[in-house]
Design an enzyme around this catalytic site. Structure first.
Site, short mmCIF file in Angstrom:
data_model
loop_
_atom_site.label_atom_id
_atom_site.label_comp_id
_atom_site.label_asym_id
_atom_site.label_seq_id
_atom_site.Cartn_x
_atom_site.Cartn_y
_atom_site.Cartn_z
N CYS A 1 -8.32 -9.74 -2.55
CA CYS A 1 -7.60 -10.87 -2.67
C CYS A 1 -7.79 -12.04 -1.40
O CYS A 1 -8.09 -13.04 -1.61
CB CYS A 1 -6.03 -10.65 -2.21
N VAL B 1 -8.71 -15.72 -1.74
CA VAL B 1 -7.76 -16.75 -1.29
C VAL B 1 -8.57 -17.56 -0.38
O VAL B 1 -8.27 -18.93 -0.56
CB VAL B 1 -6.46 -16.21 -0.46
S1 SF4 Z 1 -4.27 -6.98 -1.57
FE1 SF4 Z 1 -5.23 -7.65 -3.35
S2 SF4 Z 1 -7.02 -6.53 -3.66
FE2 SF4 Z 1 -5.95 -5.66 -2.09
S3 SF4 Z 1 -4.99 -3.63 -2.78
FE3 SF4 Z 1 -3.63 -5.68 -3.25
S4 SF4 Z 1 -3.64 -6.57 -4.85
FE4 SF4 Z 1 -5.55 -5.16 -4.49
#
Ligand code: SF4
Length: 513
Positions: free
Chosen positions: A154, A158
């Site tokens: 993520c 982002v």
């Molecule tokens: S932060 Fe995003 S990529 Fe990382 S484990 Fe959580 S949902 Fe998955």
């Protein structure tokens, strides 16, 4: 405290007086601060079991309480580990990657190779290019892979890191070190879709970026894409069936061996689809995907860019395996081998044996879209009633209609409900208000069992708290027998449990079922 001469596990450890004392004090402290009001807790607990709460719970949209899905890069990591000498590389935060590794390792009971470039605060502000430059060189120097399959967490998504540009930049500055390593990459933003979307994105990227040389079509070559398959026995079974139809039917993304290594010297890379076979997949006559909804984007590449015949099959249960076997026969022009006919006959025989116990049983089941299509089809074949079919990561298009068509084959289809997009907290409400006889699902059904007392039959992903189930197949005719074994014996265990009270229910005690 542990006693060195008598080390005990958590089950016994916390029963020791010193821990009991701590727990008692904690409760008293929290109670005196007003955090615990047993009567109120009881009242709310009861309310959460009501129809009133159910309506509110099912209307919930903005928050997930207990998800029945994982995030995109997890699926991307599985794809990468299906190829020979390939290191999954996740561009993003280290904690996410620790989660992917432990998640798989707890399910398969095997180490899971996977690296990250550990983006931290500064990378979150300035972008992760520097991490990528160092990370790819380090990964190559330390682990000497033939291919590095890059996905994202993520955080990288982002801030909008551009993988393609970053990899070109990293190669430019690597002084030739990265010239001989393949580096396919896929953006896998976790705020969209689930682990099956990540699987799809990474599979599509690897095929598009590595299998690029279109020459003449090999009329004997067929690709099989297994999808996000947590049952290693299923991969083995599919390969066994495919081999009966030809030597050039190749599994693309075969992670069986990686998570099933033997004791002895540890091998970082084990098994996997050969890179040569991957490169040649563009020239195959056809590709069969065994998980239609885990390969939606991949299908577009194969159909539209490669102009290749693309088929989907779901070889779970009798009719699902029949369709797969007939598809192989059609594509290869070969007769269905006698051995498969015998396996089929054995499954039909076993289904007849178990039918009286499965017939009429109300089942709640959850999992991935393709897993559910296969499993529900099998349950309907066995006369069970899939009362609640929960698919948290249900695709928006077509899946629900396809599931309804399967349920409509049941003569009690009006009792079967599909719950797309709902989580396990929603299922809890369903179980309290419209109870079923059994649940079929992953380890997270354990809490539902404790809450609702509905017996759980563990089939799905992940399963952390039982051993070796992932070694078996749930696909093919042999896999059908495994499913029957797990489900019927789960039902018989419960029957024994309900018929054990002396002079009350034990008249139905029987050593023959
Ligand atoms: S932060 Fe995003 S990529 Fe990382 S484990 Fe959580 S949902 Fe998955």
């Amino acid at each position: 405290m542990q006693d060195l001469d008598n080390i005990v596990n958590g089950q016994k450890l916390f029963l020791k007086p010193e821990y009991q004392e701590v727990l008692k004090n904690k409760k008293e402290f929290e109670g005196s601060m007003g955090a615990i009001n047993p009567a109120k807790v009881e009242e709310i607990q009861k309310w959460t079991e009501s129809w009133d709460y159910r309506e509110k719970n099912l209307a919930r949209e903005a928050i997930t309480v207990n998800p029945a899905k994982a995030c995109q890069p997890l699926g991307a990591v599985m794809v990468a580990l299906g190829f020979e000498n390939t290191m999954p590389y996740v561009h993003g935060s280290h904690g996410c990657v620790a989660y992917f590794r432990t998640y798989f390792t707890r399910h398969f009971k095997e180490p899971t190779p996977c690296v990250s470039d550990s983006m931290s605060e500064s990378a979150a502000v300035f972008g992760g290019l520097a991490n990528m430059k160092d990370g790819l060189r380090n990964c190559n120097a330390l682990y000497k892979p033939e291919m590095i399959a890059v996905s994202t967490t993520c955080m990288a998504e982002v801030i909008g890191d551009d993988l393609g540009a970053f990899i070109i930049g990293a190669k430019d500055e690597a002084e030739g070190e990265l010239d001989n390593v393949l580096i396919p990459n896929a953006h896998t933003p976790s705020f969209v879709g689930s682990h099956i979307t990540g699987y799809d994105n990474m599979m599509k990227s690897i095929l598009e970026q590595v299998s690029t040389e279109k020459t003449t079509v090999d009329e004997e070559r067929i690709n099989i894409i297994p999808g996000f398959e947590p049952y290693l026995g299923s991969l083995k079974e599919i390969k066994k069936i495919s081999k009966m139809f030809g030597d050039k039917i190749v599994m693309i993304g075969d992670h069986e061996e990686q998570w099933d290594t033997g004791a002895g010297e540890y091998k970082l890379y084990a098994g996997g689809t050969k890179i040569e076979d991957l490169k040649g997949s563009i020239n195959a006559k056809a590709t069969i995907s065994l998980q239609k909804y885990s390969s939606i984007a991949t299908a577009k590449t194969i159909k539209n860019k490669w102009k290749q015949t693309y088929e989907t099959c779901n070889p779970i249960g009798l009719s699902g395996t029949d369709a797969f076997v007939m598809k192989l026969a059609e594509l290869t022009g070969k007769e269905i081998p006698e051995e498969l006919k015998q396996q089929r006959a054995r499954l039909v025989d076993a289904m007849q044996d178990s039918y009286p116990y499965m017939h009429g049983k109300k089942i709640a089941i959850w999992g991935d879209p393709d897993f559910l299509l296969g499993m529900v089809s099998f349950l309907v074949e066995m006369g069970a009633i899939p009362t609640h079919v929960v698919c948290h990561n249900a695709p928006r298009k077509n899946w629900e209609a396809e599931m309804r068509a399967i349920l409509d084959k049941s003569n009690r289809s009006d009792e079967c409900n599909i719950w797309p997009g709902k989580d396990l907290w929603a299922l809890r409400s369903l179980l309290f208000t419209e109870p079923v006889d059994f649940m079929i699902g992953n380890v997270y059904g354990k809490e539902l069992y404790r809450d609702t007392k509905t017996p759980l039959i563990r089939i799905g992903f992940p399963i952390f708290d039982r051993h070796h189930l992932h070694r078996y197949s749930m696909s093919g005719y042999e896999g059908g027998i495994n499913l029957l074994t797990w489900i019927t014996n789960g039902i018989l265990d419960q029957l024994d449990e309900e018929t054990k009270d002396i002079a009350e229910t034990d008249y139905f005690f029987d050593s023959v079922r």
